[in-house]
Design an enzyme around this catalytic site. Structure first.
Site, PDB file in Angstrom:
ATOM      1  N   TYR A  98     -16.701  -7.088   6.426  1.00 46.62           N
ATOM      2  CA  TYR A  98     -16.221  -8.472   6.440  1.00 46.62           C
ATOM      3  C   TYR A  98     -17.288  -9.454   5.957  1.00 46.62           C
ATOM      4  CZ  TYR A  98     -11.974  -7.386   9.171  1.00 46.62           C
ATOM      5  OH  TYR A  98     -10.766  -6.912   9.599  1.00 46.62           O
ATOM      6  N   LYS A 108     -18.284   6.679   8.484  1.00 47.46           N
ATOM      7  CA  LYS A 108     -17.626   7.301   7.324  1.00 47.46           C
ATOM      8  C   LYS A 108     -18.723   7.598   6.301  1.00 47.46           C
ATOM      9  CE  LYS A 108     -14.008   8.842   5.177  1.00 47.46           C
ATOM     10  NZ  LYS A 108     -13.245  10.011   5.673  1.00 47.46           N
ATOM     11  N   ASP A 137     -11.332   8.429  10.256  1.00 46.09           N
ATOM     12  CA  ASP A 137     -10.031   9.093  10.187  1.00 46.09           C
ATOM     13  C   ASP A 137      -9.827  10.018  11.390  1.00 46.09           C
ATOM     14  OD1 ASP A 137     -12.238  10.043   8.589  1.00 46.09           O
ATOM     15  OD2 ASP A 137     -11.030  11.762   8.012  1.00 46.09           O
ATOM     16  N   ASP A 139     -11.563  -3.117  13.938  1.00 46.37           N
ATOM     17  CA  ASP A 139     -10.286  -3.827  13.859  1.00 46.37           C
ATOM     18  C   ASP A 139      -9.118  -2.838  13.805  1.00 46.37           C
ATOM     19  OD1 ASP A 139      -8.795  -6.150  13.814  1.00 46.37           O
ATOM     20  OD2 ASP A 139      -8.802  -6.305  11.637  1.00 46.37           O
TER      21      ASP A 139
HETATM   22  N1  GGG Z   1      -5.778 -13.863  17.591  1.00 46.43           N
HETATM   23  C1  GGG Z   1      -6.404 -13.295  16.513  1.00 46.43           C
HETATM   24  C2  GGG Z   1      -5.801 -13.524  15.169  1.00 46.43           C
HETATM   25  O1  GGG Z   1      -5.132 -14.456  14.881  1.00 46.43           O
HETATM   26  N2  GGG Z   1      -6.088 -12.578  14.340  1.00 46.43           N
HETATM   27  C3  GGG Z   1      -5.679 -12.621  12.990  1.00 46.43           C
HETATM   28  C4  GGG Z   1      -6.401 -11.605  12.210  1.00 46.43           C
HETATM   29  O2  GGG Z   1      -6.013 -11.314  11.108  1.00 46.43           O
HETATM   30  N3  GGG Z   1      -7.471 -11.072  12.747  1.00 46.43           N
HETATM   31  C5  GGG Z   1      -8.277 -10.118  12.101  1.00 46.43           C
HETATM   32  C6  GGG Z   1      -9.596 -10.029  12.771  1.00 46.43           C
HETATM   33  O3  GGG Z   1      -9.705 -10.337  13.943  1.00 46.43           O
HETATM   34  O4  GGG Z   1     -10.544  -9.630  12.142  1.00 46.43           O
END
Ligand code: GGG
Length: 354
Positions: free
Chosen positions: A137, A189, A222, A246
């Protein structure tokens, strides 16, 4: 009497509805435990973007930095690309306030039937510790020839020794504090991603040496997805990169009943900046406005915020009340097989506090 200034970003969709119930419960428990909340609402997110062209104002982070914590609902709107809302609001907050730990517990509570056969209350009980500021990210990349047939996008993942070691150390410390299976699983990974993920693996091996009392394991992402379903009881603390964490926590949420039960904390353990507490779920446009969203993930995120603020007794009270409502099974939203409305669940948790 303790006093806290909390920034509230309800965001989009069901975020607006579930935060209402979270605040209701926190106000009620505050009354019992001498906590005075000053809620500062920020109407940021998709509607703000449609009016202003940005999801939050340019001084938004400065404004948030004044607070003791951030209570967030959800972001995402069907008419706006998700990278605008996530990349314009959540990710800058997590990075700017060095909320490098994302803790996401998954527990199978009494009263909940797992889609996995044969699991009873407490037989799934794990916390995923997700690295929250770098990895996949990291905001590193770019386009060449955007919108041309030759269009090219480069997205780089960033794994620093410091970033890997600090999140992995947090996972080991958590395994000690939980004092359950005393086991940490690293998610990797490195067979395919032989640079960044090797930094991760080496960091894990180094940090593990400082914790001879904690058992360790390492799984490819995986295989970890498979084992979350095949033998979730084998996990205690799981530490993974931003993306892997995530992905795994959606599986963790669904095997323990519902996305509507999964809380999270984006935490700066050094407490230099405000930490942010939010349900794992998104804005759920398919059920927005129907009054049937499950507020328990947000209420339990509120309990995590209380604990982070040092209000342990109040945190425990909110957790116990929420679990009592779930165990009784009389006031549940449709995702948990009930017919109750969002506000009924909030009311039931408040009633169960006493
Ligand atoms: N409440 C969390 C929310 O709105 N998440 C949206 C989302 O796409 N989150 C991805 C992340 O937390 O990395």
């Amino acid at each position: 009497m303790s006093e806290y200034n909390i920034s509230v970003i309800r965001g989009d969709g069901i975020g607006i509805e579930v935060v209402e119930e979270g605040i209701k419960v926190l106000n009620a428990v505050g009354g019992e435990y001498g906590i005075d909340w000053n809620w500062v609402e920020h109407p940021w997110g998709s509607d703000y973007y449609m009016e202003n062209g940005t999801v939050m104002p340019s001084d938004g982070l400065d404004t948030l930095s004044e607070s003791d914590g951030i209570f967030l609902g959800a972001v995402g709107h069907p008419d706006i690309q998700d990278h605008i809302t996530l990349g314009g609001l959540l990710l800058p907050i997590r990075r700017s306030f060095d909320q490098y730990v994302c803790e996401r517990p998954s527990v199978l509570y009494e009263g909940i039937t797992s889609p996995l056969e044969g699991y009873g209350p407490g037989e799934i009980d794990m916390v995923v510790v997700r690295e929250n500021t770098e990895g996949e990210y990291a905001d590193v990349g770019g386009f060449v020839y955007p919108d041309f047939p030759e269009e090219l996008g480069i997205q780089s993942a960033v794994f620093t020794r410091k970033g890997c070691e600090r999140i992995i150390r947090h996972a080991f410390e958590l395994a000690r504090r939980r004092n359950k299976a005393r086991h940490v699983t690293s998610i990797t990974k490195s067979n395919a991603l032989g640079y960044g993920m090797l930094v991760w693996d080496r960091a894990f091996d180094r940090v593990a040496e400082d914790y001879p009392d904690i058992e360790t394991g390492s799984l490819l992402i995986d295989a970890a997805c498979m084992d979350f379903i095949r033998r979730p009881e084998s996990f205690d603390v799981v530490v993974g990169s931003n993306l892997f964490g995530d992905i795994l926590t959606d599986i963790g949420a669904i095997i323990t009943g519902s996305m509507g039960l999964a809380p999270s904390g984006n935490i700066d353990p050094e407490r230099r900046y405000p930490s942010m507490f939010e349900p794992v779920h998104g804005s759920a446009p398919d059920i927005t406005g129907q009054g049937i969203a499950n507020p328990l993930a947000t209420i339990l995120s509120g309990a995590m915020m209380l604990r982070h603020l040092g209000e342990e007794a109040a945190a425990e009270s909110v957790e116990k009340a929420s679990l009592r409502v779930v165990a009784l099974g009389e006031t549940l939203t449709p995702d948990l097989g009930g017919t109750s409305r969002t506000e009924d669940v909030g009311d039931a948790v408040v009633a169960a506090l006493t």
